[in-house]
Design a protein around this motif. Structure first.
Motif, PDB file in Angstrom:
ATOM      1  N   TYR A 191       7.587  26.297  79.478  1.00  0.00           N
ATOM      2  CA  TYR A 191       8.038  25.212  78.611  1.00  0.00           C
ATOM      3  C   TYR A 191       7.869  25.643  77.154  1.00  0.00           C
ATOM      4  N   VAL A 192       8.883  25.312  76.337  1.00  0.00           N
ATOM      5  CA  VAL A 192       8.827  25.638  74.928  1.00  0.00           C
ATOM      6  C   VAL A 192       9.481  24.514  74.122  1.00  0.00           C
ATOM      7  N   ARG A 193       8.943  24.207  72.970  1.00  0.00           N
ATOM      8  CA  ARG A 193       9.556  23.231  72.077  1.00  0.00           C
ATOM      9  C   ARG A 193      10.585  23.960  71.212  1.00  0.00           C
ATOM     10  N   LEU A 194      11.800  23.424  71.188  1.00  0.00           N
ATOM     11  CA  LEU A 194      12.920  24.074  70.507  1.00  0.00           C
ATOM     12  C   LEU A 194      13.278  23.310  69.231  1.00  0.00           C
ATOM     13  N   PRO A 195      12.916  23.823  68.073  1.00  0.00           N
ATOM     14  CA  PRO A 195      13.256  23.126  66.816  1.00  0.00           C
ATOM     15  C   PRO A 195      14.760  23.230  66.528  1.00  0.00           C
ATOM     16  N   VAL A 238      13.965  19.749  73.027  1.00  0.00           N
ATOM     17  CA  VAL A 238      14.526  19.616  71.687  1.00  0.00           C
ATOM     18  C   VAL A 238      13.555  18.880  70.764  1.00  0.00           C
ATOM     19  N   GLN A 239      13.359  19.436  69.581  1.00  0.00           N
ATOM     20  CA  GLN A 239      12.538  18.804  68.545  1.00  0.00           C
ATOM     21  C   GLN A 239      13.346  18.816  67.244  1.00  0.00           C
ATOM     22  N   ILE A 240      13.803  17.632  66.819  1.00  0.00           N
ATOM     23  CA  ILE A 240      14.605  17.545  65.599  1.00  0.00           C
ATOM     24  C   ILE A 240      13.705  17.687  64.378  1.00  0.00           C
ATOM     25  N   VAL A 241      14.090  18.596  63.501  1.00  0.00           N
ATOM     26  CA  VAL A 241      13.325  18.854  62.284  1.00  0.00           C
ATOM     27  C   VAL A 241      14.160  18.420  61.084  1.00  0.00           C
ATOM     28  N   ILE A 242      13.568  17.612  60.218  1.00  0.00           N
ATOM     29  CA  ILE A 242      14.267  17.177  58.997  1.00  0.00           C
ATOM     30  C   ILE A 242      13.481  17.652  57.790  1.00  0.00           C
ATOM     31  N   PRO A 243      14.149  17.787  56.653  1.00  0.00           N
ATOM     32  CA  PRO A 243      13.442  18.230  55.449  1.00  0.00           C
ATOM     33  C   PRO A 243      12.302  17.274  55.087  1.00  0.00           C
ATOM     34  N   ALA A 244      11.265  17.821  54.505  1.00  0.00           N
ATOM     35  CA  ALA A 244      10.114  16.999  54.126  1.00  0.00           C
ATOM     36  C   ALA A 244      10.463  16.033  53.007  1.00  0.00           C
ATOM     37  N   LYS A 245      11.386  16.418  52.153  1.00  0.00           N
ATOM     38  CA  LYS A 245      11.793  15.551  51.048  1.00  0.00           C
ATOM     39  C   LYS A 245      13.314  15.425  51.021  1.00  0.00           C
ATOM     40  N   LEU A 246      13.811  14.201  50.928  1.00  0.00           N
ATOM     41  CA  LEU A 246      15.251  13.926  50.846  1.00  0.00           C
ATOM     42  C   LEU A 246      15.528  13.149  49.560  1.00  0.00           C
ATOM     43  N   ASP A 247      16.656  13.484  48.893  1.00  0.00           N
ATOM     44  CA  ASP A 247      16.996  12.745  47.681  1.00  0.00           C
ATOM     45  C   ASP A 247      17.623  11.401  48.056  1.00  0.00           C
ATOM     46  N   GLU A 248      17.893  10.590  47.064  1.00  0.00           N
ATOM     47  CA  GLU A 248      18.405   9.248  47.299  1.00  0.00           C
ATOM     48  C   GLU A 248      19.766   9.262  47.988  1.00  0.00           C
TER      49      GLU A 248
END
Length: 315
Positions: free
Chosen positions: A222-226, A282-292
């Motif tokens: 088993y592996v987590r897939l970003p 599946v592991q969804i990765v989003i940016p740590a900071k998002l603009d408006e």
């Protein structure tokens, strides 16, 4: 004061016969007068070890000792003092001793008399030669191997310290799919036998180190897939490392975190059973900071496609 024969051999009372024999061989070698010619305490200790072994190696004597203690012979005969151990004399030179008589000259081949005749011959003493053989003792060791090696198999190095005090480095063959805690038997890699007797075996306990990304359950991996938000939403082909090499995996459109994708036959492939599978989560990765602007777009998506992701969540 009554002697504790088990304590003399550094054993518990429930010790097996094999444990008794092994403890005797180890301690007798350590305290033998030939090894400690100037140590009177060693001679006394050696006598205690021999006396204890003479009793505990005999099932009937051991049963009586367990019942009556070191005076069991007096108890069993209805009187008279208990017999002591053998009488020792070291006034003669080492070449005058036949150690078989002190270690049971009537033993079956391979007994302790043979062991010490061989031991003392190795020190240059001239004693009566005996043709009987004795197998070497088994050796137990432990080795930690990487997670990858346990899955695919291969070789690792193990350094042993022999009874003689010498170190030896051995190559251990690791079979594919070996489990954590498994014991591997290497025949003939234990201690050397006596008088040409066979060597003992080496029993190696395998410890498998953890992997930073992969885990194992049985023969499945088993592996987590970003993946990025876009890859999860649109679908994409992503590269996934496996024990058989990198494979291209199709992430379906609209995949959420936690979705498991199966790669058949890319798990643990042991030689005696079918290969397991690899499951990529599946592991969804989003940016740590998002603009408006980006946050506004996400809000629009939530408004257009409303969800209740925690509706089934229960304690």
């Amino acid at each position: 004061m009554a002697e504790d024969y088990y304590k003399n051999l550094e054993l518990n009372r429930g010790a097996s016969q094999a444990e008794i024999d092994k403890a005797y061989a180890r301690l007798a070698r350590k305290y033998h007068p030939d090894v400690n010619p100037d140590d009177k305490n060693a001679k006394k200790k050696f006598q205690e070890i021999q006396t204890a072994y003479d009793v505990l190696k005999d099932p009937k004597k051991r049963e009586m000792y367990d019942r009556y203690g070191s005076t069991f012979e007096q108890a069993s005969q209805g009187g008279g003092g208990p017999r002591g151990g053998p009488t020792w004399s070291y006034n003669a030179g080492p070449e005058d001793f036949d150690f078989a008589q002190f270690f049971g000259g009537g033993e079956a081949p391979g007994g302790m008399g043979d062991i010490f005749n061989q031991f003392c011959r190795g020190r240059g003493s001239q004693r009566r030669s005996r043709s009987s053989q004795a197998a070497g003792t088994d050796v137990e060791a432990e080795v930690e191997i990487p997670f990858n090696l346990a899955v695919t198999g291969g070789e690792t190095q193990l350094t042993l310290t022999r009874e003689s005090g010498e170190s030896e480095t051995l190559t251990v063959r690791i079979p594919a799919g070996v489990d954590d805690g498994k014991k591997l038997r290497l025949r003939g890699r234990g201690e050397a036998g006596l008088n040409g007797g066979p060597r003992g075996n080496l029993l190696v306990k395998v410890r498998v180190a953890a992997h930073p990304y992969f885990t194992r359950r049985g023969d499945n991996l088993y592996v987590r897939l970003p993946v990025t938000l876009r890859e999860a939403a649109e679908g994409a082909k992503v590269d996934v490392p496996t024990p058989k090499g990198t494979v291209s995996l199709r992430v379906p459109p609209g995949s959420s975190s936690g979705t498991k994708l199966r790669i058949k036959g890319h798990g643990v492939a042991a030689t005696d059973r079918p290969a397991g599978d690899l499951f990529a989560e599946v592991q969804i990765v989003i940016p740590a900071k998002l603009d408006e602007a980006a946050l506004g777009q996400i809000k629009q998506i939530d408004s257009r496609y409303p969800l209740e992701p925690r509706r089934e969540l229960r304690w």
